[in-house]
Write a protein that holds these residues in place. Structure first.
Motif, PDB file in Angstrom:
ATOM      1  N   ALA A  55       0.754  -1.342  -0.086  1.00 13.30           N
ATOM      2  CA  ALA A  55       0.081  -0.033  -0.016  1.00 13.30           C
ATOM      3  C   ALA A  55       0.836   1.261  -0.001  1.00 13.30           C
ATOM      4  CB  ALA A  55      -0.879  -0.090   1.172  1.00 13.30           C
ATOM      5  N   GLU A  56       1.786   1.541   0.840  1.00 11.09           N
ATOM      6  CA  GLU A  56       2.575   2.414   0.816  1.00 11.09           C
ATOM      7  C   GLU A  56       3.356   2.780  -0.327  1.00 11.09           C
ATOM      8  OE1 GLU A  56       3.857   6.080   2.415  1.00 11.09           O
ATOM      9  OE2 GLU A  56       2.364   4.896   3.166  1.00 11.09           O
TER      10      GLU A  56
ATOM     11  N   ARG B  78       1.242   4.170  -2.911  1.00  8.94           N
ATOM     12  CA  ARG B  78       1.128   5.940  -2.589  1.00  8.94           C
ATOM     13  C   ARG B  78       2.264   6.469  -2.852  1.00  8.94           C
ATOM     14  NH1 ARG B  78      -0.903   3.676   3.219  1.00  8.94           N
ATOM     15  NH2 ARG B  78      -3.107   3.078   2.765  1.00  8.94           N
ATOM     16  N   LYS B  79       3.452   6.156  -2.884  1.00 12.22           N
ATOM     17  CA  LYS B  79       4.655   6.833  -3.323  1.00 12.22           C
ATOM     18  C   LYS B  79       4.749   6.695  -4.722  1.00 12.22           C
ATOM     19  CE  LYS B  79       7.558   5.861   0.691  1.00 12.22           C
ATOM     20  NZ  LYS B  79       8.868   4.996   1.211  1.00 12.22           N
TER      21      LYS B  79
ATOM     22  N   CYS C  18       2.190   7.429  -6.564  1.00 15.22           N
ATOM     23  CA  CYS C  18       0.965   8.344  -6.857  1.00 15.22           C
ATOM     24  C   CYS C  18      -0.201   7.656  -7.116  1.00 15.22           C
ATOM     25  CB  CYS C  18       1.206   9.462  -7.766  1.00 15.22           C
ATOM     26  SG  CYS C  18       2.620  10.424  -7.234  1.00 15.22           S
TER      27      CYS C  18
ATOM     28  N   PRO D 204      -3.390   6.318  -5.420  1.00 13.87           N
ATOM     29  CA  PRO D 204      -4.213   6.296  -4.057  1.00 13.87           C
ATOM     30  C   PRO D 204      -4.939   5.182  -3.951  1.00 13.87           C
ATOM     31  CG  PRO D 204      -5.417   7.433  -5.970  1.00 13.87           C
ATOM     32  CD  PRO D 204      -4.259   6.817  -6.723  1.00 13.87           C
ATOM     33  N   VAL D 205      -4.316   4.361  -2.930  1.00 17.92           N
ATOM     34  CA  VAL D 205      -4.824   3.092  -2.335  1.00 17.92           C
ATOM     35  C   VAL D 205      -5.227   3.134  -0.695  1.00 17.92           C
ATOM     36  CG1 VAL D 205      -3.843   1.738  -4.188  1.00 17.92           C
ATOM     37  CG2 VAL D 205      -2.559   2.116  -2.323  1.00 17.92           C
ATOM     38  N   ASP D 206      -5.811   2.170  -0.232  1.00 23.02           N
ATOM     39  CA  ASP D 206      -6.168   1.803   1.038  1.00 23.02           C
ATOM     40  C   ASP D 206      -6.348   0.451   1.180  1.00 23.02           C
ATOM     41  OD1 ASP D 206      -6.716   2.323   3.552  1.00 23.02           O
ATOM     42  OD2 ASP D 206      -8.024   3.888   3.326  1.00 23.02           O
TER      43      ASP D 206
ATOM     44  N   VAL E  36      -9.061   4.556  -3.217  1.00 26.00           N
ATOM     45  CA  VAL E  36      -9.452   5.255  -2.179  1.00 26.00           C
ATOM     46  C   VAL E  36     -10.919   5.840  -2.717  1.00 26.00           C
ATOM     47  CG1 VAL E  36      -7.240   5.799  -1.124  1.00 26.00           C
ATOM     48  CG2 VAL E  36      -8.044   7.195  -2.739  1.00 26.00           C
TER      49      VAL E  36
ATOM     50  N   GLU F 243       7.201   7.920 -11.587  1.00 28.44           N
ATOM     51  CA  GLU F 243       6.128   7.250 -11.015  1.00 28.44           C
ATOM     52  C   GLU F 243       5.197   6.361 -11.878  1.00 28.44           C
ATOM     53  OE1 GLU F 243       7.028  10.313 -10.550  1.00 28.44           O
ATOM     54  OE2 GLU F 243       8.026   9.996  -8.480  1.00 28.44           O
TER      55      GLU F 243
END
Length: 228
Positions: A157-158, A161-162, A164, A166-168, A177, A195
């Protein structure tokens, strides 16, 4: 047979001794292979990858009917120009100056005795899909959805996100998200960021092609030269 100027010396005065010897060695290597083979081909390439080009090198290392192994030279355009000669006075063999004049940009030399039809068919059919690099332009729209995210562990997940994206984490799965079902990584014609390229690689999406095209051909038999 075309006239040859094998005894001609080449001046490399504006280089250090070590560099000068190295370049002189390349020049001699090119010329030795010209002496031992039937043809010189100049080829151009796009989206170079060393692992992709290795396949071409290996394919042409296979001996021909006479047991000769083809040689490929690339990466030192000025040295290759000197090896072939740039004028009628200093060309290594008749009409090689015409090949030399086309040595610019992303090009290389193939010196071989393989049949012309075999060489031309090989390059006409050679094409390898590959991952895009930052700065290239997207050839099509790319959209990812939750179904594609389910294939990845939640520990990523992280990392996403890095990049770009957007996940959860929901119910033990990665999801976009805000209840979104789809996310557009790029549109056709977009310049890809670092990215974007990392995301495309994670999802196994290849947007570029490593291609190699023949530029011209020279024959040692009669010194004939032709462009493709």
């Amino acid at each position: 047979m075309p006239r040859s100027k094998r005894s001609q010396l080449v001046a490399l005065t504006q280089t250090s001794k070590k560099t000068r010897e190295h370049k002189a060695g390349i020049i001699q290597d090119v010329r030795n292979n010209i002496d031992n083979h039937d043809c010189v081909y100049l080829f151009s390439f796009e989206n170079m990858r060393s692992n992709k080009f290795k396949k071409i090198r290996m394919d042409f290392r296979v001996p021909d009917m006479e047991g000769k192994r083809s040689r490929i030279f690339l990466g030192k355009n000025k040295v290759m120009q000197i090896a072939l000669g740039r004028t009628a006075e200093d060309e290594y063999s008749e009409n090689l100056r015409h090949v030399s004049k086309l040595i610019t940009g992303s090009v290389g030399l193939l010196i071989t005795s393989k049949p012309r039809e075999e060489v031309e068919q090989y390059f006409a059919s050679f094409q390898e899909d590959d991952y895009a690099r930052a700065g290239t332009y997207a050839t099509r729209q790319v959209v990812v959805d939750n179904e594609m995210l389910y294939n990845f562990p939640t520990s990523m997940a992280e990392q996403f996100r890095k990049m770009c994206l957007p996940v959860d984490v929901s119910n033990g799965k990665l999801v976009l998200v805000g209840g979104k079902e789809r996310h557009t990584i790029c549109e056709q014609g977009d310049e890809l960021s670092a990215e974007d390229c990392k995301l495309l690689t994670q999802f196994g999406i290849k947007l570029t092609q490593f291609t190699v095209k023949l530029v011209c051909r020279w024959s040692s038999t009669d010194g004939s030269f032709e462009e493709y």
